[in-house]
Design a protein around this motif. Structure first.
Motif, PDB file in Angstrom:
ATOM      1  N   SER B 364     -12.235  52.690  74.122  1.00 17.84           N
ATOM      2  CA  SER B 364     -12.978  51.698  74.562  1.00 17.84           C
ATOM      3  C   SER B 364     -12.645  50.073  73.860  1.00 17.84           C
ATOM      4  O   SER B 364     -13.230  49.213  74.152  1.00 17.84           O
ATOM      5  CB  SER B 364     -14.483  51.981  74.293  1.00 17.84           C
ATOM      6  OG  SER B 364     -14.652  52.113  72.945  1.00 17.84           O
ATOM      7  N   LEU B 365     -11.730  50.303  72.870  1.00 15.97           N
ATOM      8  CA  LEU B 365     -11.548  49.046  72.188  1.00 15.97           C
ATOM      9  C   LEU B 365     -10.409  48.343  72.435  1.00 15.97           C
ATOM     10  O   LEU B 365     -10.054  47.477  71.670  1.00 15.97           O
ATOM     11  CB  LEU B 365     -11.695  49.454  70.475  1.00 15.97           C
ATOM     12  CG  LEU B 365     -13.030  50.070  70.121  1.00 15.97           C
ATOM     13  CD1 LEU B 365     -12.905  50.370  68.450  1.00 15.97           C
ATOM     14  CD2 LEU B 365     -14.179  49.245  69.986  1.00 15.97           C
ATOM     15  N   ALA B 366      -9.757  48.903  73.498  1.00 12.03           N
ATOM     16  CA  ALA B 366      -8.441  48.268  73.751  1.00 12.03           C
ATOM     17  C   ALA B 366      -8.353  46.877  74.026  1.00 12.03           C
ATOM     18  O   ALA B 366      -9.174  46.092  74.867  1.00 12.03           O
ATOM     19  CB  ALA B 366      -7.909  48.878  74.896  1.00 12.03           C
ATOM     20  N   GLY B 367      -7.342  46.019  73.302  1.00 13.58           N
ATOM     21  CA  GLY B 367      -7.279  44.560  73.704  1.00 13.58           C
ATOM     22  C   GLY B 367      -8.391  43.787  73.064  1.00 13.58           C
ATOM     23  O   GLY B 367      -8.441  42.472  73.093  1.00 13.58           O
ATOM     24  N   ILE B 368      -9.167  44.309  72.096  1.00  9.95           N
ATOM     25  CA  ILE B 368     -10.179  43.367  71.466  1.00  9.95           C
ATOM     26  C   ILE B 368      -9.666  42.317  70.724  1.00  9.95           C
ATOM     27  O   ILE B 368     -10.396  41.300  70.648  1.00  9.95           O
ATOM     28  CB  ILE B 368     -11.048  44.408  70.703  1.00  9.95           C
ATOM     29  CG1 ILE B 368     -12.011  45.203  71.542  1.00  9.95           C
ATOM     30  CG2 ILE B 368     -11.663  43.517  69.385  1.00  9.95           C
ATOM     31  CD1 ILE B 368     -13.247  44.521  72.071  1.00  9.95           C
ATOM     32  N   GLY B 369      -8.599  42.488  69.865  1.00  7.74           N
ATOM     33  CA  GLY B 369      -8.200  41.387  69.034  1.00  7.74           C
ATOM     34  C   GLY B 369      -7.848  40.254  69.929  1.00  7.74           C
ATOM     35  O   GLY B 369      -7.912  39.008  69.175  1.00  7.74           O
ATOM     36  N   TYR B 370      -7.432  40.198  71.048  1.00  4.54           N
ATOM     37  CA  TYR B 370      -7.223  38.960  71.778  1.00  4.54           C
ATOM     38  C   TYR B 370      -8.622  38.228  72.180  1.00  4.54           C
ATOM     39  O   TYR B 370      -8.870  37.184  72.171  1.00  4.54           O
ATOM     40  CB  TYR B 370      -6.364  39.124  73.010  1.00  4.54           C
ATOM     41  CG  TYR B 370      -5.023  39.317  72.885  1.00  4.54           C
ATOM     42  CD1 TYR B 370      -4.239  38.458  72.025  1.00  4.54           C
ATOM     43  CD2 TYR B 370      -4.528  40.871  72.619  1.00  4.54           C
ATOM     44  CE1 TYR B 370      -2.962  38.694  71.843  1.00  4.54           C
ATOM     45  CE2 TYR B 370      -3.224  41.033  72.189  1.00  4.54           C
ATOM     46  CZ  TYR B 370      -2.336  40.144  71.758  1.00  4.54           C
ATOM     47  OH  TYR B 370      -1.165  40.281  71.330  1.00  4.54           O
TER      48      TYR B 370
END
Lengths: 664, 499
Positions: B364-370
């Protein structure tokens, strides 16, 4: 001013610039449009250190000064301190890095205009300067290595700057991976030194080369040289540099011409007392340098991409510098680093200016509805650009004459000094130096030819792009031409810091007196027997020979390409036959590596490593996973609300702890 | 006992125990404030201000030598100041990041903050104790507050269940702890830690009484720091408690319990007989924590096991049994506090609907960095530091606990530590991989968009940046590590003389 204070800010300002530009661009997207902000900050944090270095240079007392900021970690004998050394060698390198660096930053302000990654570019470029300064200023091998890896990382980031194009990413990967091989050798050298001497600071390791056994010493120098062949693009690890041209042109000028690629030479000059004590390895260095020089020069003749010509030219010139190193003339290698930084940076920036103009042409053609694509880097679609870009043309010509070695231009002094030193070393009884000298002479001739070829094809003759009467390039903005003028002026006069020995018996050779160990500098020199009285005539003769070769080469190239243009390439091709094919194919290095290393590796991984990975590694990993999952099942069973089970585990622990402590 | 002037003496010591007094008073003020006024916006900030004030006081006290106060019941200054700074910093950070988080999950009560402050007061008593009674009082003050905080989300079964488990097991381990105190008293005839070596040298008590007491005492400590096999409450409690408070529990309470353990072994225990048991527990803890963490897909649970593993690393330093090992352990606690509060802070900021926290798995946290670069970058700092990458504090911390252990001949233990921390890279870096290199699935995107809409609160951002920045400073500038070694140097000679 206090030199500790100056050194501190010389290092910290570029780092601060990298952090400010990076964080500002990353977290404040609104700011990214403000190009001038990033440009001014990015340039200032390199220009100010240049001024600070000048102050250091002017107040330099002649005594090496080591500034230790603090010890990062100390484990047993290993003592990693952030210590920086100010001496003649590091000062001259720092002046080049910050001076040429500042000019190239200024140039990038104009060149990168409109790029969405503007902030990122300046952040990387500042970080590069910081890493490079660590490399040239570090007082011990770990700090030097930190800088060495840092510049490698920045080089990787900047080659792949336009990372959406797969080709650029591949070039960046190639540079990084090839450099890893060299870095591994560097590390091994450090390990040997530490094991034998128990210290890694230059004061200790250079104090007495005899402290190492001869075989250990040979290994150390050889491994350091292998490290240098990676960073400084020599056979067999040079293959990444031509591909590195995928990066933006200011990057090619700064990293892949003026500074980073010369760090291998800096390294060898820094440890010159060790190198001198390993004569067999010196022969290897000189021969590798000579072979690289002539190989790259022959390839450069056949290239049509303006940046690739310059890239191979850089490899060839680096070969020249290694030739000097291999005959013990370390200060001459640094002299050539110094002059090369000016003319090669100017040439690259000039090519960038040309590419900038040709991009405009391509853009206009597209607007006018012209079908088809022109390559803005291909010299075959250029021609007569001096009419539209006079400043670029003049500065490019001046630098071409400098690199060709026309008398009184900077390249003449440094290159002739290399050839002279090779001759002198051979004359003193080292046979391999004769070979080096002859190869050097031939390469010098080739250099003059291919550089004039690139100038004439680009700036003279007829316009060769489509619809040339309607669409024309224009001169670049002042932020780009001012650096060109400054660099080309330096390329013209920079050689006067190293006047040859025939004038006032070498008393006016400032750079020799500044760097050379006989005059209190850090760069060692071999002791050669005194020559007879007739040697002065030989020296004069060599200078005349060098001049004649340069002038002859330029004259020949000019006549051939100004009259025949591109057709002359075909004439050369017919005259040399299959040899030309070999040059054009770049001696098939990439193909050979692909056959011998890359493909077997891939096949080996598929056949051997993939099953190993699948069955052995995955088996272990999955096994661990199963075990832990099994443990998890047990835990879940224990966790069905039964605190008793947890308590049971505690009781078990109590038994263990008491058992060990009472009866253990 | 002559009690003339006792009140005057106690009164004059209040100034030395400034942090403790301040937190106790401020905690009371917060409770009163909360009950008299319906507006509790200001309450957490009172606590933050008090903590910052107390930190500045302790920073001034730290360079001086430690001295005994309250008739030798507690230490003040030096070592105690350093421990107090860790506790107070954790308190300030936790209060600051909890405000918005508790708002979001709908449990923003004023008494939460006063409970945190009271717990911190208990930790200060525990971490600077010089008497076994003081240790016990501090331990219980802290624990009772933590039991309540764990069960904060009353409406949720998991939260209540974990609170009850924590309480029952805590009470169980406290029993052993009290027995340990009793046996030690029987063996030495004193409750003061620094008087025990002299009493033992006098030949009082029997071996079995002494070492049985030490063993039982250790069990109490090992339970609090969640060392294997006393760790089993940890994953449940950490997962059930509100995330920011989990960060607090996993750092401040461990720091103070470890600090008390160091005080016991440094001041009271004579021979090196206790080193082996701590070394074996450390090895078991590191192996268990790291191996089980690999199998977790829920980030909070992974961080719970990771905190078990880190307790193992600290134990390595203590098991070395040298002052260098103790100072390394202290330094590690500081670094560990910063990185764990930060990591839990990031996870708290990512719980956008207030309930995902307990189920929040990696996917559920995929791609949060961007989408949230600040969270992504700071999480990078925390994960790399937890792994032990240079040049972050976690690297120097591991070095600081492992190097003394090698000098003490515990090479096998350090090998276990290095292998397991190499394995830990797998699950720490997997978080970053998911944060930066995976694209969110279609279904998750709306929830992420919702998250995008609400900006990070200022206080959370400041805390994360400060934690990440301090980790970098601690990794590059080693002055703090040197200063922790000084705590043991001044009195070491005196203690050695007594032995």
């Amino acid at each position: 001013m206090n030199s500790d204070f100056l050194v501190q800010w010389i290092l910290l300002l570029p780092l601060a610039g990298a952090v400010l530009n990076g964080l500002g661009g990353l977290f404040l997207p609104a700011l990214r449009e403000r190009e001038s902000l990033f440009g001014i900050v990015g340039t200032a944090v390199v220009a100010i250190p240049f001024v600070l270095t000048l102050i250091l240079f002017l107040q330099y007392s002649g005594e090496a000064h080591v500034t230790t900021f603090y010890t990062w970690m100390a484990a047993g004998d290993l003592d990693v301190s952030f210590a920086y050394r100010i001496d003649e060698l590091s000062l001259i390198m720092t002046l080049v890095v910050t001076g040429v660096g500042a000019l190239i930053h200024l140039y990038s302000v104009g060149y990168m205009h409109g790029d969405p990654g503007y902030w990122r570019f300046f952040a990387y470029l500042n970080l590069f300067i910081f890493a490079m300064l660590n490399l040239v200023l570090g007082d011990n091998l770990p700090v030097l290595f930190l800088g060495w890896e840092g510049v490698g990382l920045c080089s990787y980031l900047l080659i792949g700057f336009w990372y959406t194009d797969l080709k650029n990413s591949a070039a960046a990967n190639k540079a990084f991976i090839v450099n890893r091989i060299g870095d591994f050798a560097f590390l091994m050298a450090m390990f040997v030194l530490f094991k034998e001497l128990g210290a890694l600071d230059f004061g200790t390791i250079l104090a007495d080369p005899q402290a190492l056994s001869q075989s250990n010493l040979n290994w150390v120098v050889l491994l350091l040289f292998i490290g240098a062949t990676g960073k400084s693009a020599q056979i067999p690890l040079f293959i990444w540099l031509p591909d590195a041209m995928a990066g933006p042109t200011p990057v090619s000028a700064l990293i892949h011409a003026a500074t980073m690629v010369t760090s291998g030479l800096y390294l060898l000059a820094r440890v010159s007392p060790l190198v001198l004590a390993a004569p067999q390895v010196m022969a290897v260095i000189a021969i590798i340098g000579a072979l690289t020089a002539i190989m790259a020069a022959t390839i450069a003749i056949t290239q049509n991409d303006i940046k690739r010509v310059l890239a191979y030219s850089t490899v060839s010139q680096l070969g020249f510098m290694f030739m000097a190193t291999g005959v013990g003339a370390f200060f001459v290698a640094i002299f050539h680093v110094f002059t090369h930084a000016f003319f090669k940076a100017c040439l690259f920036l000039g090519s960038g200016s040309v590419i900038h103009g040709m991009h405009h042409v391509e853009h206009e053609l597209h607007k006018k509805g012209h079908e088809g694509h022109i390559d803005p880097q291909d010299m075959r679609t250029m021609g007569n650009l001096r009419k539209y870009m006079p400043a670029t043309s003049t500065t490019y010509l001046l630098s071409t004459l400098a690199i060709a070695g026309i008398p009184l231009f900077s390249g003449f002094f440094s290159k002739d000094e290399i050839l002279f030193k090779a001759f002198e070393y051979g004359y003193s009884g080292n046979t391999y130096a004769w070979f080096v000298w002859i190869v050097g002479i031939i390469t010098a001739l080739l250099t003059a030819i291919y550089m004039v070829r690139s100038y004439v094809l680009t700036f003279r003759g007829k316009e060769r792009w489509p619809m040339a009467d309607e669409v024309q390039p224009h001169e670049s903005p002042w932020t780009m031409t001012v650096p060109l003028w400054i660099l080309s002026s330096l390329a013209v006069v920079g050689g006067f810091v190293g006047l040859p020995g025939v004038i006032a018996h070498g008393e006016w050779n400032w750079i020799h007196h500044w760097l050379g160990a006989p005059y209190g500098g850090p760069v060692a020199e071999p002791v050669l027997p005194a020559h007879g009285g007739g040697f002065l005539a030989i020296e004069w003769g060599l200078i005349l020979l060098g001049s004649a070769i340069a002038i002859g080469g330029v004259w020949f190239g000019w006549r051939a390409y100004d009259r025949h243009g591109l057709d002359y390439d075909r004439k050369i091709s017919e005259a040399t036959g299959r040899l030309y094919g070999l040059w054009r194919g770049k001696y098939y290095w990439d193909e050979i590596y692909d056959r011998l290393v890359v493909q077997p590796l891939i096949r080996g991984s598929e056949k051997l490593l993939a099953p190993f990975d699948e069955y052995v590694v995955d088996g272990i990993v999955n096994g661990v996973g199963h075990v832990t999952r099994g443990a998890g099942q047990v835990l879940r069973y224990l966790q069905t609300g039964r605190v008793q089970n947890y308590a049971l585990a505690i009781v078990f622990g109590v038994a263990v702890v008491l058992g060990i402590i009472l009866f253990g | 006992m002559d009690l003339t002037g006792a009140y005057a003496s106690l009164g004059s010591d209040l100034g030395n125990a400034f942090s403790l007094v301040l937190l106790s008073v401020v905690g009371l003020v917060m409770v009163v404030w909360d009950s008299l006024r319906n507006d509790h916006r200001a309450i957490p900030w009172i606590g933050v201000a008090a903590s910052v004030l107390a930190i500045s006081f302790e920073l001034l006290r730290m360079p001086g030598p430690a001295e005994k106060i309250f008739y030798g019941l507690m230490w003040a200054g030096g070592y105690a100041s350093f421990v107090n700074i860790i506790i107070l910093a954790a308190t300030a950070f936790t209060l600051a990041i909890s405000v918005h988080y508790l708002d979001r999950i709908g449990h923003n009560y004023g008494e939460v903050y006063s409970l945190v402050v009271f717990a911190s007061a208990g930790m200060i008593v525990l971490g600077s104790a010089n008497s076994l009674i003081t240790v016990f009082v501090g331990l219980e003050t802290m624990s009772i507050c933590l039991y309540i905080l764990t069960g904060l989300v009353r409406t949720e079964e998991g939260s209540v269940e974990s609170a009850l488990k924590y309480f029952l097991l805590g009470a169980f381990s406290t029993g052993f702890f009290l027995y340990g105190i009793a046996l030690l008293y029987a063996a030495t005839g004193t409750l003061y830690l620094d008087e025990m070596p002299a009493a033992l040298a006098g030949g009082a008590g029997s071996e079995v009484l002494l070492w049985g007491g030490v063993g039982l005492l250790f069990i109490g400590f090992l339970f609090k720091v969640s060392a294997a096999p006393f760790h089993m409450w940890t994953p449940d409690v950490y997962q059930g408690a509100p995330t920011t408070l989990t960060g607090y529990m996993s750092t401040a309470s461990k720091a103070s319990a470890f600090a008390a353990l160091v005080l016991v072994v440094y001041h009271a225990l004579p021979a090196e007989r206790w080193m082996l048991v701590l070394a074996i527990v450390a090895a078991a803890t590191m192996i268990l924590g790291n191996v089980v963490a690999i199998a977790q897909s829920n980030v909070k649970r992974m961080l719970a096991y990771s905190s078990i593993a880190h307790a193992g690393y600290v134990l390595v330093g203590i098991a070395a049994g040298t002052t260098a090992g103790y100072s390394g352990a202290l330094f590690y606690l500081l670094v560990y506090t910063l990185m764990n509060i930060g990591a839990f802070g990031v996870m708290a900021a990512l719980e956008w609907d207030g309930h995902v926290g307990q189920k929040q798995d990696l996917d559920s946290l995929a791609g949060i960095g961007y989408r949230k670069p600040l969270l992504g970058v700071s999480m990078g700092f925390f994960m790399f530091s937890l792994t032990g990458f240079p040049p972050l504090g976690g690297f120097i911390g591991k070095y600081a606990v492992f190097a003394p252990a090698i000098d003490a001949g515990l090479t096998w233990l350090v090998i276990v530590g290095l292998l397991t921390s190499a394995a830990s890279a797998y699950y720490y870096l997997r978080v970053l991989y998911v944060f930066w290199m995976k694209s969110p699935e279609e279904e998750a995107a709306p929830a992420l968009d919702q998250l995008m809409a609400s900006p990070l609160s200022m206080s959370t951002s400041v805390v994360l940046v400060v934690c990440a920045g301090l980790l970098l400073v601690l990794g590059i500038y080693p002055g703090v590590l040197e200063s922790t070694t000084l705590f043991f140097s001044d009195s070491a000679a005196a203690v050695a003389a007594i032995r």
